[in-house]
Motif scaffolding. Structure first.
Motif, PDB file in Angstrom:
ATOM      1  N   ALA A 141       5.112  -0.964   3.652  1.00 39.77           N
ATOM      2  CA  ALA A 141       3.775  -0.548   3.005  1.00 39.77           C
ATOM      3  C   ALA A 141       3.039   0.528   4.059  1.00 39.77           C
ATOM      4  O   ALA A 141       3.138   0.499   5.246  1.00 39.77           O
ATOM      5  CB  ALA A 141       2.992  -1.704   2.875  1.00 39.77           C
ATOM      6  N   GLU A 142       2.308   1.602   3.394  1.00 36.76           N
ATOM      7  CA  GLU A 142       1.508   2.630   4.262  1.00 36.76           C
ATOM      8  C   GLU A 142       0.586   1.700   5.169  1.00 36.76           C
ATOM      9  O   GLU A 142       0.239   0.394   4.483  1.00 36.76           O
ATOM     10  CB  GLU A 142       0.934   3.251   3.408  1.00 36.76           C
ATOM     11  N   GLY A 143       0.309   2.089   6.220  1.00 38.77           N
ATOM     12  CA  GLY A 143      -0.729   1.468   7.114  1.00 38.77           C
ATOM     13  C   GLY A 143      -0.042   0.190   7.755  1.00 38.77           C
ATOM     14  O   GLY A 143      -0.961  -0.726   8.330  1.00 38.77           O
ATOM     15  N   TYR A 177      -0.129   0.458   0.184  1.00 43.76           N
ATOM     16  CA  TYR A 177      -0.280  -1.177   0.187  1.00 43.76           C
ATOM     17  C   TYR A 177      -1.068  -1.512  -0.883  1.00 43.76           C
ATOM     18  O   TYR A 177      -1.874  -0.868  -1.355  1.00 43.76           O
ATOM     19  CB  TYR A 177      -0.796  -1.431   1.460  1.00 43.76           C
ATOM     20  N   GLY A 178      -0.694  -2.709  -1.604  1.00 45.57           N
ATOM     21  CA  GLY A 178      -1.529  -3.119  -2.757  1.00 45.57           C
ATOM     22  C   GLY A 178      -0.952  -2.497  -4.005  1.00 45.57           C
ATOM     23  O   GLY A 178      -1.664  -2.830  -5.167  1.00 45.57           O
ATOM     24  N   ASP A 179       0.042  -1.437  -4.208  1.00 43.19           N
ATOM     25  CA  ASP A 179       0.449  -0.953  -5.305  1.00 43.19           C
ATOM     26  C   ASP A 179       1.611  -1.522  -5.877  1.00 43.19           C
ATOM     27  O   ASP A 179       2.863  -1.155  -5.462  1.00 43.19           O
ATOM     28  CB  ASP A 179       0.542   0.570  -5.038  1.00 43.19           C
ATOM     29  N   LEU A 180       1.671  -2.709  -6.693  1.00 45.65           N
ATOM     30  CA  LEU A 180       2.846  -3.286  -7.401  1.00 45.65           C
ATOM     31  C   LEU A 180       3.518  -2.012  -8.025  1.00 45.65           C
ATOM     32  O   LEU A 180       4.851  -2.304  -8.025  1.00 45.65           O
ATOM     33  CB  LEU A 180       2.356  -4.167  -8.067  1.00 45.65           C
ATOM     34  N   ALA A 181       3.051  -1.297  -8.958  1.00 42.98           N
ATOM     35  CA  ALA A 181       3.796  -0.330  -9.781  1.00 42.98           C
ATOM     36  C   ALA A 181       4.721   0.583  -8.633  1.00 42.98           C
ATOM     37  O   ALA A 181       5.849   0.829  -9.052  1.00 42.98           O
ATOM     38  CB  ALA A 181       2.749   0.503 -10.472  1.00 42.98           C
TER      39      ALA A 181
END
Length: 404
Positions: A141-143, A177-181
């Motif tokens: 994930a980014e971050g 981060y946080g993007d399921l798609a």
């Protein structure tokens, strides 16, 4: 004149003169500590609201952990894994039980645990999933912040951690981060693992959207991909549960643990997973001279036993609510946003007021220690032994800093 007579400025200059400048510490020189408090060389006491980036979850010099270390120092400190020592079985068995997993692989630092998880995931992908040799990929994930080894910084999106250290290790795909798609799109037939922090600590204690972690779990199950949870900072009581993943009823395939596992006494990390994952390793394929040494196991076993009572998880949940209630009261009074869970908070300061570094310097002057990150953000992660009164004191001092 008084300032010049104190020992702290001289000690700071000496430290900076003889070390590589890979850190920018606050100008405080600590000489002793107990519980949630540290004392500098001039006798000034400070409330520690960083707790060694969660390595000191149980406070400084927790008596149970110090007693275990003293007792073991008088008997045996190192054998290497060439032999078995009498502290090893208890540690591995009890940590595996705490994690709900079958096997444990002990290492030393958090970065070593992450590197171990990467190697295990690739080995599993080739041996179990059937990915062609040398073609495995891992989605991150980014971050993210998983450490600073050459491989780990290869998939960092933090320019300070990454720039200037190439060539970089291939085999990683980065998604928001946080993007399921985006995660679903990044996974293909050669993906062996998704490596995530359930809460991104270094990024500013960023909590993912509700439902994200269960969605990651479902995707990994459907696509035959390992879900590796980096709980090195978020785990072992910090968020009000043993693991941050628990708060959304998620069980990853692999836990990466560190920091608090050593009780602030010795570096201890571990990878925990079931036999079908960690069982892919064979003698000679991975190891560590100091990993799982007797001193580390003696201390870490007591850490596991402290957590097994549930006391520290409950303290983090209850006291964390008090902390966050106090901090939310400062939104609009110098704070822009407050994030986190349990005794862990990321605070965004109005950048027109001051930077995060300036806020931490002013808190230090008021005898409270915290750490900045990413411009105007600071992090609070006090030891889980902190009291209600000490939490209120920290919030009061922050309010005073923000009000000028």
């Amino acid at each position: 004149m008084i300032e010049e007579m104190l020992r702290t400025p001289s000690a700071v200059r000496d430290a900076e003169r003889h070390t590589a400048h890979n850190y920018h510490p606050l100008p405080v020189v600590i000489s002793s500590a107990e519980g949630a408090w540290v004392t500098d060389v001039d006798g000034n006491r400070y409330l520690d609201c960083l707790a060694g980036y969660s390595a000191l979850n149980f406070g400084h010099r927790h008596p149970t952990l110090i007693a275990a270390a003293h007792a073991q120092l008088d008997k045996l400190t190192l054998t290497s894994r060439a032999f078995i020592h009498d502290q090893f079985a208890d540690f591995c068995r009890e940590l595996a039980a705490l994690c709900g997993k079958e096997l444990v692989l002990p290492m030393n630092t958090g970065a070593e645990a992450v590197e171990t998880g990467i190697k295990v995931a690739r080995k599993w992908g080739y041996q179990v999933k059937g990915v062609p040799d040398g073609q495995a990929n891992i989605v991150v994930a980014e971050g993210n912040f998983h450490g600073r080894t050459t491989t780990i910084v290869s998939f960092s999106t933090d320019a300070d951690a990454r720039a200037g250290f190439g060539p970089y290790t291939p085999g990683f795909r980065t998604v928001p981060y946080g993007d399921l798609a985006a995660l679903a799109e990044a996974i293909d037939e050669r993906t062996v693992a998704v490596l995530l922090e359930p809460i991104q600590g270094e990024q500013g204690v960023v909590v993912p959207p509700e439902g994200y972690l269960p969605g990651v779990r479902q995707l990994c199950t459907e696509r035959t991909v390992l879900f590796i949870a980096d709980e090195i900072q978020s785990g072992l009581g910090r968020t009000g549960a043993t693991f941050a993943c628990e708060q959304e009823d998620v069980v990853p395939d692999v836990y990466l643990l560190g920091k608090a596992l050593g009780g602030g006494v010795v570096p201890v990390s571990a990878v925990a997973a079931d036999t079908d994952v960690l069982g892919v390793l064979r003698p000679g394929q991975h190891g560590s001279t100091f990993g799982g040494n007797p001193l580390a196991c003696a201390v870490a076993t007591e850490v596991v036993r402290l957590l097994a009572t549930g006391e520290f998880q409950r303290r983090s949940a209850v006291l964390g609510e008090r902390l966050h209630t106090g901090l939310r009261g400062l939104i609009g009074k110098g704070l822009v946003a407050v994030r986190g869970r349990g005794l862990w908070a990321g605070l965004d300061i109005d950048p027109s007021l001051m930077s995060g570094r300036e806020a931490c310097e002013q808190l230090m002057e008021r005898r409270v220690l915290a750490k900045d990150t990413h411009g105007s953000t600071i992090r609070l992660a006090p030891p889980l032994v902190i009291t209600e009164e000490e939490i209120d004191h920290a919030v009061t001092q922050l309010a005073a800093v923000l009000s000028g």
